[in-house]
Design a protein around this motif. Structure first.
Motif, PDB file in Angstrom:
ATOM      1  N   ARG A 492     -35.019   3.402   8.756  1.00 46.73           N
ATOM      2  CA  ARG A 492     -35.662   2.273   9.432  1.00 46.73           C
ATOM      3  C   ARG A 492     -34.820   1.902  10.651  1.00 46.73           C
ATOM      4  O   ARG A 492     -33.609   1.715  10.550  1.00 46.73           O
ATOM      5  CB  ARG A 492     -35.790   1.075   8.506  1.00 46.73           C
ATOM      6  CG  ARG A 492     -36.280  -0.195   9.230  1.00 46.73           C
ATOM      7  CD  ARG A 492     -36.486  -1.360   8.280  1.00 46.73           C
ATOM      8  NE  ARG A 492     -37.656  -1.140   7.434  1.00 46.73           N
ATOM      9  CZ  ARG A 492     -38.085  -2.009   6.525  1.00 46.73           C
ATOM     10  NH1 ARG A 492     -37.431  -3.141   6.322  1.00 46.73           N
ATOM     11  NH2 ARG A 492     -39.158  -1.744   5.795  1.00 46.73           N
ATOM     12  N   LYS A 494     -34.590  -0.749  14.044  1.00 48.86           N
ATOM     13  CA  LYS A 494     -35.057  -1.997  14.613  1.00 48.86           C
ATOM     14  C   LYS A 494     -34.537  -2.108  16.036  1.00 48.86           C
ATOM     15  O   LYS A 494     -33.342  -2.000  16.282  1.00 48.86           O
ATOM     16  CB  LYS A 494     -34.576  -3.189  13.792  1.00 48.86           C
ATOM     17  CG  LYS A 494     -35.164  -4.522  14.248  1.00 48.86           C
ATOM     18  CD  LYS A 494     -34.739  -5.646  13.320  1.00 48.86           C
ATOM     19  CE  LYS A 494     -35.361  -6.971  13.757  1.00 48.86           C
ATOM     20  NZ  LYS A 494     -34.957  -8.099  12.882  1.00 48.86           N
ATOM     21  N   ILE A 499     -40.030  -2.710  14.542  1.00 48.08           N
ATOM     22  CA  ILE A 499     -39.524  -2.129  13.297  1.00 48.08           C
ATOM     23  C   ILE A 499     -40.231  -0.798  13.058  1.00 48.08           C
ATOM     24  O   ILE A 499     -41.463  -0.737  13.016  1.00 48.08           O
ATOM     25  CB  ILE A 499     -39.748  -3.074  12.109  1.00 48.08           C
ATOM     26  CG1 ILE A 499     -39.004  -4.399  12.346  1.00 48.08           C
ATOM     27  CG2 ILE A 499     -39.284  -2.426  10.817  1.00 48.08           C
ATOM     28  CD1 ILE A 499     -39.284  -5.456  11.303  1.00 48.08           C
TER      29      ILE A 499
END
Length: 701
Positions: A492, A494, A499
């Motif tokens: 993941r 950001k 996101i």
């Protein structure tokens, strides 16, 4: 040592210029690969133009009946105005020629630079054999792997005449066509065929190039005349006349405009419309001269009318901008007719992006606005980059402007984010599209080149976010791998509130991605090298949705759009981000036949099956194809990719009866590959590789 270096350099240069061996005198029947040199057309000397073809000083073909070729400094073709491509071997021979439409011709040469094999994507193959004197002696033709024909050649001499005997063997192995061809200095002068013996007269100029060809002993013979122009003619006196001719040597018929040079029709001089009433603009590429011909009243002229040409507009440039009474026309090599073009101003400079056939090129007239009173302005090639991204800065106002393919971007939909290099990334509707390279050092009101965005926001290069409405830095942005493996696996990321959950390979998004933007829009689907590529689902903050194909970050392939009420609003074939073929017209018009609304054969439609299931999407040969949505009677639903046979193959979203959702790869109508499963009852989210039973089998592949 110095002599050795000079010899090697000379040999290398000869390879670049000569490449395939041509001997029109002793081997006039030898096959030639892709023709792009003067020798390939049996032309000699410092030829400039002949029979609709134009050559540069090195003998490279640069124009041939509408096709214009571009070369690098080594004399190799780097493209043409149709977007075709070619590949060379180390000896300077073209071994592949790929046409824009996909057809391919391939060539193989031996170490003597003789063509020994060629094949096409249509299934035709030819093998060539030569004798010790490097003359063709046998050709074997196969079509789709099956013997089709054999041609055998033998040679003899009668004084200065070379006689080539040819014997064909047909597919049934029986003898076919045969004949003898007589050549003098490489030109055909006699044929001995089963239908008779034919003799020809070939007249040549001082450079030994053909200027007339006709049948001998026939007072009514048709003459095939050729007017050759040479670079050495450029400084010689020449009389130019604008006039007409009737094609095919006929006395009556529709007259066509032409230019005569010293009384002979020159097919290489371009004729275009002028900016003044009844004006023609001529361009002579040999002398790099533009002329104006006034008061051209074609309807009152006869085929014998000739108008003396003397009014010079420009000399020494092959590109100009010509203006009169508030109108202007930009000419490139004398041409002003193109397939598509767009004009825009960056500061005082005019940007002209044009597509002549399929290839886009960008031109510029510097300081155009400061030269309004000047009728003829110099134009220059700005770039051959088909992306055509350019910008200027206004340092005093802290502003900048961007033109892409001759059009200003939609500034109302734009914002930008700075990279650590100081270069802004331009986002349109929150989609990063362009980077303004060299921005920090860009000078005031100078045109600078940008480039396409390539995932830089996903590579920890972001500095700050800026909106075009305020041109103020809002906040610094963080690029952070907040979860998982953002190099080789699931991770993941950001950045600036965006996101991204995705699969990574070599630190780039590769496979599938699930991206949420701060404004509420999101994308999920396939990714390749940090770009949307494959099938994907994009929802804008206003509720509109696009479902379909993507390529290099843009909508490409079959796809359709829906509004926030889930009503289909458009659909069809997208190319490079634009809908080029609309296929939802019948569906939107609610045209129904039986169980189908729209076109359920080869188009877009809705089909209600007898068991109560419903499908919305594209069809091919009456089967589900491309992308679509299938709603089962039990309320489970699939939206995503379909391939031949109507099976789910590729990226899709499947919602189970209990409302659990899988987003990922399907194969052969079942879940099978990378994806994310969200279970309704527990709320658990599982990422990984799933098998055809919908069970996770491993983390990553």
């Amino acid at each position: 040592m110095k002599n050795i270096v000079l010899i090697m350099l000379f040999y290398f240069m000869c390879q670049l210029v000569m490449a395939q061996k041509i001997d029109m005198v002793n081997a006039p029947r030898n096959p030639i690969g892709f023709k792009h040199k003067k020798a390939h057309f049996f032309l000699r000397g410092d030829i400039y133009a002949s029979s609709g073809k134009i050559f540069d000083r090195s003998g490279n073909l640069i124009y041939n009946y509408g096709t214009r070729y571009y070369y690098n400094q080594n004399g190799e073709i780097i493209g043409n105005n149709y977007g075709d491509q070619c590949e060379y071997d180390s000896r300077g021979n073209i071994i592949k020629f790929q046409y824009k439409n996909g057809s391919l011709s391939e060539y193989t040469f031996n170490n003597k630079d003789l063509l020994i094999f060629e094949k096409t994507s249509y299934g035709e193959e030819k093998s060539y054999a030569y004798d010790s004197q490097e003359r063709i002696v046998k050709i074997i033709v196969n079509k789709k792997g099956i013997f089709h024909q054999q041609r055998e050649y033998s040679y003899s001499k009668k004084g200065d005449v070379l006689v080539v005997a040819i014997q064909y063997t047909n597919a049934d192995k029986q003898p076919g066509f045969k004949g003898k061809y007589h050549y003098t200095d490489g030109f055909l002068v006699k044929e001995e065929l089963s239908s008779g013996v034919y003799e020809y007269v070939v007249k040549r100029d001082a450079k030994r190039n053909k200027i007339d060809f006709y049948m001998a002993n026939d007072p009514n013979a048709k003459h095939y005349k050729t007017f050759n122009r040479y670079f050495s003619d450029a400084n010689k006196p020449a009389k130019l006349e604008y006039g007409y001719y009737i094609p095919n040597g006929k006395k009556n018929g529709k007259k066509l405009a032409t230019v005569f040079v010293n009384g002979k029709r020159a097919s290489d001089i371009t004729i275009s419309k002028g900016v003044k009433p009844n004006e023609k603009v001529l361009f002579d590429g040999l002398t790099q001269t533009y002329y104006s011909v006034s008061n051209v009243q074609e309807e009152t002229h006869s085929a014998n009318t000739k108008m003396y040409v003397s009014n010079v507009l420009s000399q020494g440039k092959n590109m100009i901008s010509y203006a009169h009474d508030g109108k202007f026309i930009n000419y490139v090599d004398g041409q002003n007719k193109v397939k598509a073009r767009e004009f825009a101003f960056l500061g005082s400079h005019m940007i002209d992006h044009r597509i002549e056939k399929t290839l886009g090129r960008t031109y510029i007239i510097y300081n155009y606005k400061n030269k309004k009173e000047q009728a003829v302005k110099e134009m220059n090639l700005l770039s051959t980059d088909e992306n055509s991204i350019f910008y200027t800065r206004e340092l005093e106002k802290d502003n900048f402007f961007i033109v892409v393919k001759g059009q200003h971007i939609d500034y109302k939909k734009a914002r930008f984010e700075y990279l650590t290099s100081g270069d802004p990334v331009i986002l349109i509707d929150n989609e990063p599209l362009y980077i303004l390279t060299g921005f920090k050092n860009a000078k005031d009101n100078v045109v600078h080149k940008g480039r396409p965005y390539n995932g830089e926001l996903d590579k920890k290069q972001t500095k700050a976010t800026v909106k075009t409405e305020t041109t103020k830095k809002n906040s610094s942005a963080d690029f952070d791998c907040v979860k998982g493996d953002c190099k080789e696996g699931w991770g993941r990321v950001k950045v600036n509130g965006i996101i991204t959950d995705a699969t990574f390979k070599n630190s780039s998004i590769e496979g599938v991605a699930y991206i949420s933007y701060p404004n509420g829009s999101y994308y999920h689907g396939q990714y390749k090298n940090n770009r949307r590529d494959g099938v994907g689902y994009y929802k804008w903050k206003n509720g509109n949705v696009y479902i379909g194909g993507w390529k290099d970050g843009k909508q490409h392939g079959l796809g359709y759009t829906m509004n926030k009420e889930n009503q289909i609003t458009s659909g069809g074939l997208f190319e490079n981000g634009k809908l080029v073929t609309e296929t939802t017209t019948d569906y939107i018009a609610n045209k129904a036949t039986g169980n189908c609304t729209g076109n359920c054969e080869d188009g877009f439609g809705k089909y209600v099956y007898n068991n109560g299931d419903i499908y919305w999407g594209f069809f091919k040969n009456k089967q589900r194809y491309g992308v679509g949505t299938y709603l089962w009677k039990n309320k489970s639903v699939y939206t995503g990719a379909y391939t031949s046979g109507g099976k789910r193959n590729g990226y899709g979203i499947y919602t189970y009866v209990d409302r659990s959702v899988f987003k990922g790869i399907f194969k052969d109508d079942r879940i099978d590959g990378l994806g994310v499963m969200k279970y309704k009852t527990t709320g658990n989210v599982v990422q990984g590789v799933f098998n055809n039973k919908g069970a996770k089998v491993k983390e990553y592949e």
